[in-house]
Every structure is written in structure tokens, then in C-alpha cells.
Design a protein around this motif. Structure first.
Motif, PDB file in Angstrom:
ATOM      1  N   LEU A  47       0.787  -1.199   0.016  1.00 61.00           N
ATOM      2  CA  LEU A  47       0.097   0.050   0.043  1.00 61.00           C
ATOM      3  C   LEU A  47       0.877   1.095  -0.044  1.00 61.00           C
ATOM      4  CD1 LEU A  47      -2.719   1.397   0.383  1.00 61.00           C
ATOM      5  CD2 LEU A  47      -2.434   1.407   2.915  1.00 61.00           C
ATOM      6  N   VAL A  48       0.744   2.031  -0.957  1.00 62.74           N
ATOM      7  CA  VAL A  48       1.248   3.442  -0.783  1.00 62.74           C
ATOM      8  C   VAL A  48       0.262   4.704  -0.360  1.00 62.74           C
ATOM      9  CG1 VAL A  48       2.158   5.287  -2.463  1.00 62.74           C
ATOM     10  CG2 VAL A  48       2.344   2.824  -3.070  1.00 62.74           C
ATOM     11  N   ALA A  49      -0.732   4.657  -0.758  1.00 66.48           N
ATOM     12  CA  ALA A  49      -1.588   5.622   0.012  1.00 66.48           C
ATOM     13  C   ALA A  49      -3.058   5.236  -0.329  1.00 66.48           C
ATOM     14  CB  ALA A  49      -1.420   7.088  -0.999  1.00 66.48           C
ATOM     15  N   GLY A  50      -3.733   5.936   0.763  1.00 68.59           N
ATOM     16  CA  GLY A  50      -5.257   5.397   0.595  1.00 68.59           C
ATOM     17  C   GLY A  50      -6.000   6.662   0.937  1.00 68.59           C
ATOM     18  N   ILE A  51      -7.505   6.923   0.517  1.00 69.01           N
ATOM     19  CA  ILE A  51      -8.191   7.773   0.772  1.00 69.01           C
ATOM     20  C   ILE A  51      -9.753   7.419   0.802  1.00 69.01           C
ATOM     21  CG2 ILE A  51      -8.643   8.533  -1.655  1.00 69.01           C
ATOM     22  CD1 ILE A  51      -8.759  11.615  -0.496  1.00 69.01           C
ATOM     23  N   LEU A  52     -10.156   7.559   2.101  1.00 65.07           N
ATOM     24  CA  LEU A  52     -11.643   6.956   2.116  1.00 65.07           C
ATOM     25  C   LEU A  52     -12.563   7.916   1.419  1.00 65.07           C
ATOM     26  CD1 LEU A  52     -11.350   6.537   6.108  1.00 65.07           C
ATOM     27  CD2 LEU A  52     -10.854   4.953   4.227  1.00 65.07           C
ATOM     28  N   GLY A  53     -13.692   7.236   1.595  1.00 65.04           N
ATOM     29  CA  GLY A  53     -15.005   7.848   0.961  1.00 65.04           C
ATOM     30  C   GLY A  53     -15.684   8.855   1.477  1.00 65.04           C
ATOM     31  N   ILE A  54     -16.956   9.196   1.033  1.00 69.28           N
ATOM     32  CA  ILE A  54     -17.544  10.349   1.540  1.00 69.28           C
ATOM     33  C   ILE A  54     -17.967  10.296   3.027  1.00 69.28           C
ATOM     34  CG2 ILE A  54     -19.809   9.509   0.591  1.00 69.28           C
ATOM     35  CD1 ILE A  54     -20.469  12.728  -0.028  1.00 69.28           C
ATOM     36  N   THR A  55     -18.552   8.905   3.272  1.00 71.81           N
ATOM     37  CA  THR A  55     -19.154   8.674   4.614  1.00 71.81           C
ATOM     38  C   THR A  55     -17.849   8.646   5.769  1.00 71.81           C
ATOM     39  OG1 THR A  55     -18.828   6.186   4.360  1.00 71.81           O
ATOM     40  CG2 THR A  55     -20.977   7.424   3.725  1.00 71.81           C
ATOM     41  N   SER A  56     -16.667   8.727   5.214  1.00 69.09           N
ATOM     42  CA  SER A  56     -15.589   8.784   6.202  1.00 69.09           C
ATOM     43  C   SER A  56     -14.867   9.982   6.091  1.00 69.09           C
ATOM     44  CB  SER A  56     -14.458   7.569   6.320  1.00 69.09           C
ATOM     45  OG  SER A  56     -15.611   6.318   6.210  1.00 69.09           O
ATOM     46  N   GLY A  57     -15.280  10.954   5.656  1.00 68.19           N
ATOM     47  CA  GLY A  57     -14.632  12.193   5.442  1.00 68.19           C
ATOM     48  C   GLY A  57     -13.233  12.363   4.617  1.00 68.19           C
ATOM     49  N   TYR A  58     -13.164  11.299   3.881  1.00 71.86           N
ATOM     50  CA  TYR A  58     -12.068  11.401   2.923  1.00 71.86           C
ATOM     51  C   TYR A  58     -10.667  11.436   3.734  1.00 71.86           C
ATOM     52  CZ  TYR A  58     -15.960  12.821  -0.217  1.00 71.86           C
ATOM     53  OH  TYR A  58     -16.832  12.886  -1.144  1.00 71.86           O
TER      54      TYR A  58
END
Length: 118
Positions: A47-58
Motif C-alpha cells: 500500500l502506498v496511499a489511500g483515501i476514504l469515501g464520503i462517509t468517512s470524510g475522505y
């Protein structure tokens, strides 16, 4: 049909920059967690980087090896996730993969090669 299509890879000199893009289709993009992984020859995918979705505030997460040099972002209107890579090092050379997850739904892109070499 779900598709993740990466672009932006290439050959860059050490210290240079690249911006990877992943275009998603067939999913409700805003709710998906979007990650960038990479796999170097002879090594495991990481894993290099991740971004959550709208329900988790990105919220974002980064591997220690890239924190401060790489930035992940997303454009929900265009169904795209980006990875801005600065101060690139030879050890960043790998195939970079886009990954989408929501619950039990996982999708991978085909990958884009990044080579850092003088």
C-alpha cells in the motif's frame, strides 16, 4: 462493468515528479475507498496511499516511505483519484495499481509503470 484505468506513469529522473491518475467507471465512486498500491520486481505488492469515501470524510493514509513526498486526492465529480509523487527516488520504481473497495467489493486496475532512473 467496473473499470479502473491508470495513467500518468513513465520514466523520470531522481528528484522528479509524476502525477498518476485513475479513472473509475461502473461504481458509485464517492462511497468507495480508493488506494494506490505498488509492486516492484521480486517484491510483494504494498500500500502506498489511500483515501476514504464520503462517509468517512475522505481521510488519507500513507506508507512511511512516501509520507511527505506523495499526496493522494480524489475528484468525485470526475470519478478520478490521483497520486502526486514528488522527490521521486529509484526505490519508488514499481508498477502502480489503483484499487477500489466498498464492503466486500474490491476492484483493481491494470497498473502503470513508474521508473525512476538517471
Amino acid at each position: 462493468q467496473v473499470q479502473l484505468v491508470e495513467s500518468g506513469g513513465g520514466l523520470v529522473q531522481p528528484g522528479g515528479s509524476l502525477r498518476l491518475s485513475c479513472a473509475a467507471s461502473g461504481i458509485v465512486f464517492s462511497i468507495y475507498r480508493m488506494n494506490w498500491y505498488r509492486q516492484a520486481p521480486g517484491k510483494q505488492r504494498e500500500l502506498v496511499a489511500g483515501i476514504l469515501g464520503i462517509t468517512s470524510g475522505y481521510s488519507t493514509v500513507y506508507a512511511d516511505s512516501v509520507r511527505g513526498r506523495f499526496t493522494i486526492s480524489r475528484d468525485n465529480a470526475k470519478n478520478r483519484v490521483f497520486l502526486q509523487m514528488n522527490s521521486l527516488k529509484p526505490e519508488d520504481t514499481a508498477v502502480y495499481y489503483c484499487f477500489a473497495n466498498y464492503g466486500t467489493y474490491d476492484y483493481w486496475g491494470q497498473g502503470t509503470q513508474v521508473t525512476v532512473s538517471s
